[in-house]
Design an enzyme around this catalytic site. Structure first.
Site, PDB file in Angstrom:
ATOM      1  N   HIS A   2      -3.959   6.631   3.315  1.00 57.49           N
ATOM      2  CA  HIS A   2      -4.256   5.363   2.644  1.00 57.49           C
ATOM      3  C   HIS A   2      -5.636   4.897   3.094  1.00 57.49           C
ATOM      4  O   HIS A   2      -5.962   4.932   4.282  1.00 57.49           O
ATOM      5  CB  HIS A   2      -3.187   4.328   3.017  1.00 57.49           C
ATOM      6  CG  HIS A   2      -3.521   2.950   2.571  1.00 57.49           C
ATOM      7  ND1 HIS A   2      -3.982   2.679   1.304  1.00 57.49           N
ATOM      8  CD2 HIS A   2      -3.479   1.757   3.218  1.00 57.49           C
ATOM      9  CE1 HIS A   2      -4.201   1.375   1.195  1.00 57.49           C
ATOM     10  NE2 HIS A   2      -3.911   0.796   2.343  1.00 57.49           N
ATOM     11  N   CYS A  15       0.822  -1.227   0.000  1.00 57.28           N
ATOM     12  CA  CYS A  15       0.000   0.000   0.000  1.00 57.28           C
ATOM     13  C   CYS A  15       0.849   1.268   0.000  1.00 57.28           C
ATOM     14  O   CYS A  15       0.361   2.340  -0.335  1.00 57.28           O
ATOM     15  CB  CYS A  15      -0.930   0.006   1.207  1.00 57.28           C
ATOM     16  SG  CYS A  15      -1.970  -1.444   1.251  1.00 57.28           S
ATOM     17  N   ASN A  28     -10.066  -1.110  -0.050  1.00 59.34           N
ATOM     18  CA  ASN A  28      -8.616  -0.926  -0.013  1.00 59.34           C
ATOM     19  C   ASN A  28      -8.039  -1.353  -1.360  1.00 59.34           C
ATOM     20  O   ASN A  28      -8.084  -2.533  -1.705  1.00 59.34           O
ATOM     21  CB  ASN A  28      -8.044  -1.774   1.134  1.00 59.34           C
ATOM     22  CG  ASN A  28      -6.534  -1.651   1.266  1.00 59.34           C
ATOM     23  OD1 ASN A  28      -5.861  -1.129   0.371  1.00 59.34           O
ATOM     24  ND2 ASN A  28      -6.003  -2.149   2.371  1.00 59.34           N
TER      25      ASN A  28
HETATM   26  N1  ACO Z   1     -17.320 -10.726   8.857  1.00 60.12           N
HETATM   27  C1  ACO Z   1     -17.717 -11.072  10.102  1.00 60.12           C
HETATM   28  N2  ACO Z   1     -16.867 -11.356  11.088  1.00 60.12           N
HETATM   29  C2  ACO Z   1     -15.548 -11.276  10.812  1.00 60.12           C
HETATM   30  C3  ACO Z   1     -15.068 -10.935   9.541  1.00 60.12           C
HETATM   31  C4  ACO Z   1     -16.013 -10.653   8.534  1.00 60.12           C
HETATM   32  N3  ACO Z   1     -15.659 -10.296   7.282  1.00 60.12           N
HETATM   33  N4  ACO Z   1     -13.715 -10.931   9.567  1.00 60.12           N
HETATM   34  C5  ACO Z   1     -13.347 -11.280  10.809  1.00 60.12           C
HETATM   35  N5  ACO Z   1     -14.451 -11.477  11.553  1.00 60.12           N
HETATM   36  C6  ACO Z   1     -14.528 -11.855  12.979  1.00 60.12           C
HETATM   37  C7  ACO Z   1     -13.276 -12.522  13.484  1.00 60.12           C
HETATM   38  O1  ACO Z   1     -13.275 -13.905  13.203  1.00 60.12           O
HETATM   39  C8  ACO Z   1     -13.381 -12.236  14.975  1.00 60.12           C
HETATM   40  O2  ACO Z   1     -14.276 -13.153  15.550  1.00 60.12           O
HETATM   41  P1  ACO Z   1     -14.045 -13.722  17.048  1.00 60.12           P
HETATM   42  O3  ACO Z   1     -14.093 -12.515  17.933  1.00 60.12           O
HETATM   43  O4  ACO Z   1     -15.178 -14.658  17.221  1.00 60.12           O
HETATM   44  O5  ACO Z   1     -12.692 -14.359  17.030  1.00 60.12           O
HETATM   45  C9  ACO Z   1     -14.022 -10.868  15.022  1.00 60.12           C
HETATM   46  O6  ACO Z   1     -14.675 -10.675  13.751  1.00 60.12           O
HETATM   47  C10 ACO Z   1     -13.054  -9.728  15.247  1.00 60.12           C
HETATM   48  O7  ACO Z   1     -11.942  -9.902  14.350  1.00 60.12           O
HETATM   49  P2  ACO Z   1     -10.772  -8.860  14.275  1.00 60.12           P
HETATM   50  O8  ACO Z   1      -9.744  -9.367  13.306  1.00 60.12           O
HETATM   51  O9  ACO Z   1     -10.318  -8.533  15.654  1.00 60.12           O
HETATM   52  O10 ACO Z   1     -11.536  -7.596  13.656  1.00 60.12           O
HETATM   53  P3  ACO Z   1     -11.052  -6.115  13.483  1.00 60.12           P
HETATM   54  O11 ACO Z   1     -11.962  -5.203  14.192  1.00 60.12           O
HETATM   55  O12 ACO Z   1      -9.569  -5.993  13.767  1.00 60.12           O
HETATM   56  O13 ACO Z   1     -11.283  -5.853  11.928  1.00 60.12           O
HETATM   57  C11 ACO Z   1      -9.937  -5.724   9.911  1.00 60.12           C
HETATM   58  C12 ACO Z   1     -10.591  -6.641  10.953  1.00 60.12           C
HETATM   59  C13 ACO Z   1     -11.033  -4.983   9.189  1.00 60.12           C
HETATM   60  C14 ACO Z   1      -9.145  -6.586   8.962  1.00 60.12           C
HETATM   61  C15 ACO Z   1      -9.005  -4.707  10.636  1.00 60.12           C
HETATM   62  O14 ACO Z   1      -8.197  -5.396  11.557  1.00 60.12           O
HETATM   63  C16 ACO Z   1      -8.095  -3.937   9.692  1.00 60.12           C
HETATM   64  O15 ACO Z   1      -8.549  -3.094   8.943  1.00 60.12           O
HETATM   65  N6  ACO Z   1      -6.758  -4.166   9.776  1.00 60.12           N
HETATM   66  C17 ACO Z   1      -5.763  -3.342   9.105  1.00 60.12           C
HETATM   67  C18 ACO Z   1      -5.685  -3.596   7.642  1.00 60.12           C
HETATM   68  C19 ACO Z   1      -4.551  -2.778   7.052  1.00 60.12           C
HETATM   69  O16 ACO Z   1      -4.406  -1.595   7.298  1.00 60.12           O
HETATM   70  N7  ACO Z   1      -3.692  -3.424   6.248  1.00 60.12           N
HETATM   71  C20 ACO Z   1      -2.560  -2.737   5.676  1.00 60.12           C
HETATM   72  C21 ACO Z   1      -2.777  -2.342   4.299  1.00 60.12           C
HETATM   73  S1  ACO Z   1      -3.211  -3.673   3.219  1.00 60.12           S
HETATM   74  C22 ACO Z   1      -1.875  -4.027   2.177  1.00 60.12           C
HETATM   75  O17 ACO Z   1      -0.785  -3.575   2.364  1.00 60.12           O
HETATM   76  C23 ACO Z   1      -2.083  -4.915   0.997  1.00 60.12           C
END
Ligand code: ACO
Length: 331
Positions: A254, A113, A284
């Site tokens: 980003h 990214c 994203n």
């Molecule tokens: N739908 C429903 N539930 C989900 C989903 C989904 N799509 N995805 C995960 N969950 C569940 C998980 O299994 C977990 O369940 P549990 O509590 O029973 O274990 C719960 O939701 C919480 O999961 P988290 O991973 O803690 O959710 P979070 O609030 O962190 O959101 C996300 C996940 C959106 C991926 C977030 O962490 C994020 O945006 N991370 C950063 C991404 C980023 O900036 N990446 C860098 C750039 S990308 C690149 O370089 C290519």
């Protein structure tokens, strides 16, 4: 001599993947996706549309808006993690050919990214050193080609698209890219990784069976590092340029997750009206995210000649970076 962002262009594929579509594909919900990411839709390229096709369309707009002859372009830098071909040829070479530009330095860079900000840093150095005069910088991704649509932790986030900018030499300091910071920390490499298909795990039946050719992300851990790094980066670049957030006309982060952007924005006191937000409609798009957001702000009348943009990015590697860039495109 200074380097200046003279024009911007973007291309978004026409197919739309909604949260409701994803509800039918994996165990997720529109409510969860909106609440946790802010994403409502993302655009997906056609089967026969590759990253170079998206990049070419964005580049054509940027070249037209720059009002220069394409043959004046003396370097093409393309940031992507979803190239047309693995290893070679580079997607930048394919785009040069599509544009009909021959005899030009063209290469890809891989910084996930952060790719667009990394490329800006290279373009700025090329121009300030006198090596090049007009550098076409592109961020382009067909992330749908490396997304596992059975994995709910990634497939709800990513989309396809491309953005391009022409960076040209100028003697006018008021139009300059003021500063670019780019950095990385490889100890977090495993947090965001496409494990299969490289020299570590060359493609074979096993890697395919284990779906190792798709992106994998430890979302929550990445989230925590992202908010910290993105905030620190902005504080540092403003400080070293003796500026405050009041001096910035447009904060263009980003577009990974609405909650990450809100956290950084609030920490740094950027008003919402001066923050560019496109994550709801594009998701994203990795290296394309920032140039697409710049283009969006321009086309919506939220960016004008002379505005100071603060770019802030974070991605796989882990990589991160920020930039203070004057918008120098004239109508
Ligand atoms: N739908 C429903 N539930 C989900 C989903 C989904 N799509 N995805 C995960 N969950 C569940 C998980 O299994 C977990 O369940 P549990 O509590 O029973 O274990 C719960 O939701 C919480 O999961 P988290 O991973 O803690 O959710 P979070 O609030 O962190 O959101 C996300 C996940 C959106 C991926 C977030 O962490 C994020 O945006 N991370 C950063 C991404 C980023 O900036 N990446 C860098 C750039 S990308 C690149 O370089 C290519």
């Amino acid at each position: 001599m200074f380097a200046s962002l003279k024009s911007i262009g973007a291309y978004v594929p026409k197919n739309i993947l909604t949260n409701q579509d994803l509800e039918k594909m994996v165990d997720t919900s529109d409510e969860w996706i909106k609440k946790r990411t802010g994403i409502e839709i993302r655009h997906i390229a056609d089967k026969d549309e590759a990253t170079s096709d998206l990049a070419y369309k964005a580049a054509k707009i940027a070249i037209k808006r720059a009002k220069i002859d394409k043959n004046e372009i003396d370097a093409i830098i393309l940031a992507t993690i979803s190239p047309d071909y693995f290893c070679m040829p580079s997607t930048a070479c394919l785009v040069a050919d599509k544009l009909g530009i021959t005899n030009v330095m063209a290469f890809d860079i891989s910084a996930a990214c952060s790719g667009f900000v990394y490329s800006l840093s290279i373009a700025k150095s090329f121009i300030e050193s006198g090596l090049k005069k007009n550098v076409l910088v592109i961020g382009a991704e067909k992330l749908s080609s490396i997304t596992n649509y059975h994995d709910r932790t990634t497939c709800v986030i990513f989309g396809d698209g491309a953005g391009a900018a022409l960076i040209s030499a100028t003697e006018n300091k008021e139009e300059a890219i003021m500063d670019v910071m780019a950095s990385s920390d490889g100890k977090y490499a495993d947090l965001l990784i496409t494990p299969g298909g490289g020299s570590r795990y060359p493609t074979n039946e096993e890697t395919l069976k284990n779906e190792m050719h798709f992106m994998k992300m430890a979302g929550n851990e990445t989230f925590k590092i992202a908010v910290k790094t993105l905030t620190e980066d902005v504080i540092e670049i403003l400080k070293r340029n003796h500026l405050t957030s009041d001096d910035v006309d447009r904060f263009i982060p980003h577009q990974a997750n609405y909650r990450i952007i809100e956290y950084v924005r609030n920490k740094l006191d950027f008003p919402k009206e001066r923050t560019v937000l496109t994550v709801a409609k594009y998701g994203n798009t990795s290296s394309a995210s920032i140039p697409m957001a710049i283009n969006d702000a321009y086309e919506n009348g939220n960016l004008k000649y002379g505005d100071l943009m603060l770019l802030d990015t974070f991605g796989g590697g882990l990589t991160w970076g920020s930039a203070l860039v004057k918008f120098a495109m004239k109508k």
